[in-house]
Scaffold this motif. Structure first.
Motif, short mmCIF file in Angstrom:
data_model
loop_
_atom_site.label_atom_id
_atom_site.label_comp_id
_atom_site.label_asym_id
_atom_site.label_seq_id
_atom_site.Cartn_x
_atom_site.Cartn_y
_atom_site.Cartn_z
N UNK A 98 -6.38 -1.77 -6.47
CA UNK A 98 -5.91 -2.50 -5.43
C UNK A 98 -6.49 -2.29 -4.15
N UNK A 99 -6.20 -3.17 -3.27
CA UNK A 99 -6.80 -3.08 -1.85
C UNK A 99 -6.17 -1.99 -0.96
N UNK B 31 -3.04 5.48 3.22
CA UNK B 31 -3.45 4.29 2.38
C UNK B 31 -3.01 4.58 0.83
N UNK B 32 -2.03 3.87 0.34
CA UNK B 32 -1.62 4.07 -1.08
C UNK B 32 -2.32 2.98 -1.86
N UNK B 33 -2.86 3.73 -2.98
CA UNK B 33 -3.72 2.74 -3.65
C UNK B 33 -2.76 2.45 -5.37
N UNK B 34 -2.94 1.42 -5.74
CA UNK B 34 -2.38 1.41 -7.20
C UNK B 34 -3.93 1.08 -7.92
N UNK C 213 -0.93 -4.36 -4.20
CA UNK C 213 0.04 -3.68 -3.33
C UNK C 213 0.96 -3.95 -2.37
N UNK C 214 2.02 -3.90 -2.25
CA UNK C 214 3.08 -4.30 -1.27
C UNK C 214 4.08 -3.17 -1.11
#
Length: 122
Positions: free
Chosen positions: A113-114, A93-96, A6-7
């Motif tokens: 993802x992280x 915190x957003x996760x994919x 993620x970004x």
């Protein structure tokens, strides 16, 4: 093995916008249903949005519906989350995540993802 990165997170004022990206590698992206989740401090992880393999079907939590858009570019192996009218309660915190399923409805997300931090200041 699918890897997700993620970004796009960051600090934004309330009312602002962010676009999160999630780049996938190591698998056939077009065979994956994709989702975004988030976890705020002291809270459980919650569903935000998801999208089918083709991108033809999208789903949103009530908390972001009307303010966010999930999309994907299968040619770029990337899924996006455009978030508008951000609120302090969107801080998390957003996760994919990816599921080997045609539709994200009822799917088990096997790959994660992280995470990327989104902070919305009031």
């Amino acid at each position: 093995q699918v890897q997700l990165v993620e970004s796009g997170g960051g600090l934004v004022q309330a009312g602002g916008s962010l676009r999160l990206s999630c780049a996938a590698s190591g698998g056939t992206f077009s065979s994956l249903a994709m989702g975004w989740f988030r976890q705020a401090p002291g809270k459980e992880r919650e569903f935000v949005a998801s999208i089918s393999r083709s991108g033809g079907n999208t789903y949103y939590s009530d908390s972001v519906k009307g303010r966010s858009t999930i999309s994907r570019d299968n040619a770029k192996n990337t899924v996006y989350l455009q978030m508008n009218s951000l609120k302090p309660e969107d801080t998390a915190v957003y996760y994919c995540a990816a599921a080997t399923a045609r539709t994200p409805v009822g799917a088990t997300y096997k790959y994660w993802g992280q995470g990327t931090q989104v902070t919305v200041s009031s």
